[in-house]
Scaffold this motif. Structure first.
Motif, PDB file in Angstrom:
ATOM      1  N   ALA A  48      48.460   7.128  43.697  1.00 24.02           N
ATOM      2  CA  ALA A  48      50.122   6.259  43.545  1.00 24.02           C
ATOM      3  C   ALA A  48      51.107   7.920  43.114  1.00 24.02           C
ATOM      4  N   TYR A  49      52.007   7.744  42.673  1.00 18.11           N
ATOM      5  CA  TYR A  49      52.317   7.988  42.323  1.00 18.11           C
ATOM      6  C   TYR A  49      53.272   7.305  41.087  1.00 18.11           C
ATOM      7  N   THR A  50      52.689   7.889  39.429  1.00 16.92           N
ATOM      8  CA  THR A  50      52.725   6.750  38.721  1.00 16.92           C
ATOM      9  C   THR A  50      53.802   7.224  37.579  1.00 16.92           C
ATOM     10  N   GLY A  51      54.453   5.798  36.717  1.00 18.29           N
ATOM     11  CA  GLY A  51      56.050   5.876  36.398  1.00 18.29           C
ATOM     12  C   GLY A  51      56.877   5.774  37.793  1.00 18.29           C
ATOM     13  N   LEU A  52      57.174   5.077  38.685  1.00 17.20           N
ATOM     14  CA  LEU A  52      58.397   5.458  39.140  1.00 17.20           C
ATOM     15  C   LEU A  52      57.914   4.284  40.130  1.00 17.20           C
ATOM     16  N   ARG A  53      59.646   3.929  40.017  1.00 14.46           N
ATOM     17  CA  ARG A  53      59.781   2.886  40.754  1.00 14.46           C
ATOM     18  C   ARG A  53      61.351   2.737  41.633  1.00 14.46           C
ATOM     19  N   ALA A  99      54.069   1.270  33.823  1.00 12.20           N
ATOM     20  CA  ALA A  99      52.582   0.967  35.081  1.00 12.20           C
ATOM     21  C   ALA A  99      52.945   0.825  36.359  1.00 12.20           C
ATOM     22  N   ASP A 100      54.485   0.817  36.048  1.00 16.03           N
ATOM     23  CA  ASP A 100      54.514   1.048  37.457  1.00 16.03           C
ATOM     24  C   ASP A 100      54.284   2.836  38.458  1.00 16.03           C
ATOM     25  N   ALA A 101      53.624   2.007  39.574  1.00 22.76           N
ATOM     26  CA  ALA A 101      53.764   3.257  40.182  1.00 22.76           C
ATOM     27  C   ALA A 101      54.239   3.128  42.443  1.00 22.76           C
ATOM     28  N   LEU A 102      54.723   4.282  42.455  1.00 22.28           N
ATOM     29  CA  LEU A 102      54.471   4.554  44.201  1.00 22.28           C
ATOM     30  C   LEU A 102      53.181   4.564  44.516  1.00 22.28           C
ATOM     31  N   LEU A 128      64.560   7.490  43.389  1.00 22.64           N
ATOM     32  CA  LEU A 128      64.075   7.101  41.878  1.00 22.64           C
ATOM     33  C   LEU A 128      64.284   6.876  40.955  1.00 22.64           C
ATOM     34  N   VAL A 129      63.361   6.342  39.914  1.00 23.69           N
ATOM     35  CA  VAL A 129      63.301   5.633  38.840  1.00 23.69           C
ATOM     36  C   VAL A 129      62.526   6.616  37.703  1.00 23.69           C
ATOM     37  N   PHE A 130      62.646   7.430  37.194  1.00 25.85           N
ATOM     38  CA  PHE A 130      60.988   8.015  36.224  1.00 25.85           C
ATOM     39  C   PHE A 130      60.822   7.531  35.538  1.00 25.85           C
ATOM     40  N   GLU A 131      59.810   6.847  35.091  1.00 28.09           N
ATOM     41  CA  GLU A 131      60.250   5.839  33.374  1.00 28.09           C
ATOM     42  C   GLU A 131      58.203   6.291  32.710  1.00 28.09           C
ATOM     43  N   ASP A 132      58.096   6.807  31.572  1.00 25.82           N
ATOM     44  CA  ASP A 132      57.041   7.758  31.027  1.00 25.82           C
ATOM     45  C   ASP A 132      56.032   6.201  30.632  1.00 25.82           C
ATOM     46  N   ASP A 133      57.369   5.347  29.786  1.00 27.11           N
ATOM     47  CA  ASP A 133      56.610   3.824  29.442  1.00 27.11           C
ATOM     48  C   ASP A 133      56.217   2.657  30.418  1.00 27.11           C
ATOM     49  N   GLN A 176      58.453  20.597  45.033  1.00 24.89           N
ATOM     50  CA  GLN A 176      59.406  20.053  43.986  1.00 24.89           C
ATOM     51  C   GLN A 176      58.698  20.224  42.598  1.00 24.89           C
ATOM     52  N   GLY A 177      57.320  19.587  42.189  1.00 18.77           N
ATOM     53  CA  GLY A 177      57.486  19.657  41.252  1.00 18.77           C
ATOM     54  C   GLY A 177      57.116  18.278  40.159  1.00 18.77           C
ATOM     55  N   ARG A 178      57.891  17.719  40.501  1.00 21.85           N
ATOM     56  CA  ARG A 178      58.001  16.896  39.242  1.00 21.85           C
ATOM     57  C   ARG A 178      57.075  15.540  39.895  1.00 21.85           C
ATOM     58  N   LEU A 179      57.162  14.854  41.154  1.00 26.89           N
ATOM     59  CA  LEU A 179      56.060  14.253  42.510  1.00 26.89           C
ATOM     60  C   LEU A 179      54.373  14.590  41.724  1.00 26.89           C
ATOM     61  N   ARG A 180      54.370  15.801  41.670  1.00 23.00           N
ATOM     62  CA  ARG A 180      52.989  16.257  42.278  1.00 23.00           C
ATOM     63  C   ARG A 180      52.602  15.583  40.524  1.00 23.00           C
ATOM     64  N   ARG A 181      52.727  16.152  39.487  1.00 22.20           N
ATOM     65  CA  ARG A 181      52.184  15.846  37.886  1.00 22.20           C
ATOM     66  C   ARG A 181      52.311  14.670  37.991  1.00 22.20           C
ATOM     67  N   ARG A 182      52.418  13.503  38.850  1.00 17.32           N
ATOM     68  CA  ARG A 182      52.764  12.116  38.128  1.00 17.32           C
ATOM     69  C   ARG A 182      51.574  11.788  39.097  1.00 17.32           C
ATOM     70  N   ARG A 183      50.971  12.675  40.280  1.00 18.15           N
ATOM     71  CA  ARG A 183      50.059  11.121  41.202  1.00 18.15           C
ATOM     72  C   ARG A 183      48.429  11.169  40.633  1.00 18.15           C
ATOM     73  N   HIS A 184      48.370   9.768  40.849  1.00 17.80           N
ATOM     74  CA  HIS A 184      46.839   9.481  40.032  1.00 17.80           C
ATOM     75  C   HIS A 184      46.586   8.796  40.494  1.00 17.80           C
ATOM     76  N   HIS A 185      45.673   8.919  40.888  1.00 13.17           N
ATOM     77  CA  HIS A 185      44.952   7.627  41.881  1.00 13.17           C
ATOM     78  C   HIS A 185      45.559   7.398  43.375  1.00 13.17           C
TER      79      HIS A 185
END
Length: 92
Positions: A68-73, A21-24, A14-19, A57-66
């Motif tokens: 999808a896990y936003t900011g991930l590729r 719109a990519d999502a999984l 996984l790559v985390f990118e805050d900037d 783990q926490g890191r993935l949960r914070r990114r979940r939205h609708h």
């Protein structure tokens, strides 16, 4: 699933990118995990166990939205394996 397994999966796949719109979506994230397990000769946990481990783990949960896990590729060998063996990728 051990914390080390999840950490290695995240670091390698996984790559985390805050900037971005990519999502999984959850299905793709689990499919990527199954591909990672296959490549690393480990038995994948059931989807519910994997999802619970991600939340702990926490890191993935914070990114979940609708859903999808936003900011991930995806990245790495597991990403290539997942894309090559996932029928949904080819049914556009």
């Amino acid at each position: 699933m051990t914390r080390d397994d999840l950490t290695h999966f995240i670091q390698e796949s996984l790559v985390f990118e805050d900037d971005t719109a990519d999502a999984l979506d959850a299905e793709s994230l689990y499919g990527l995990y199954v591909s990672w397990c296959h490549i690393n000769s480990t038995r994948p946990e059931p989807e519910e166990s994997f999802s619970s481990a991600c939340k702990r783990q926490g890191r993935l949960r914070r990114r979940r939205h609708h859903g999808a896990y936003t900011g991930l590729r995806m990245q790495g060998p597991a990403a290539r394996d997942y894309v090559m063996h996932n029928d949904a990728c080819w049914s556009l």
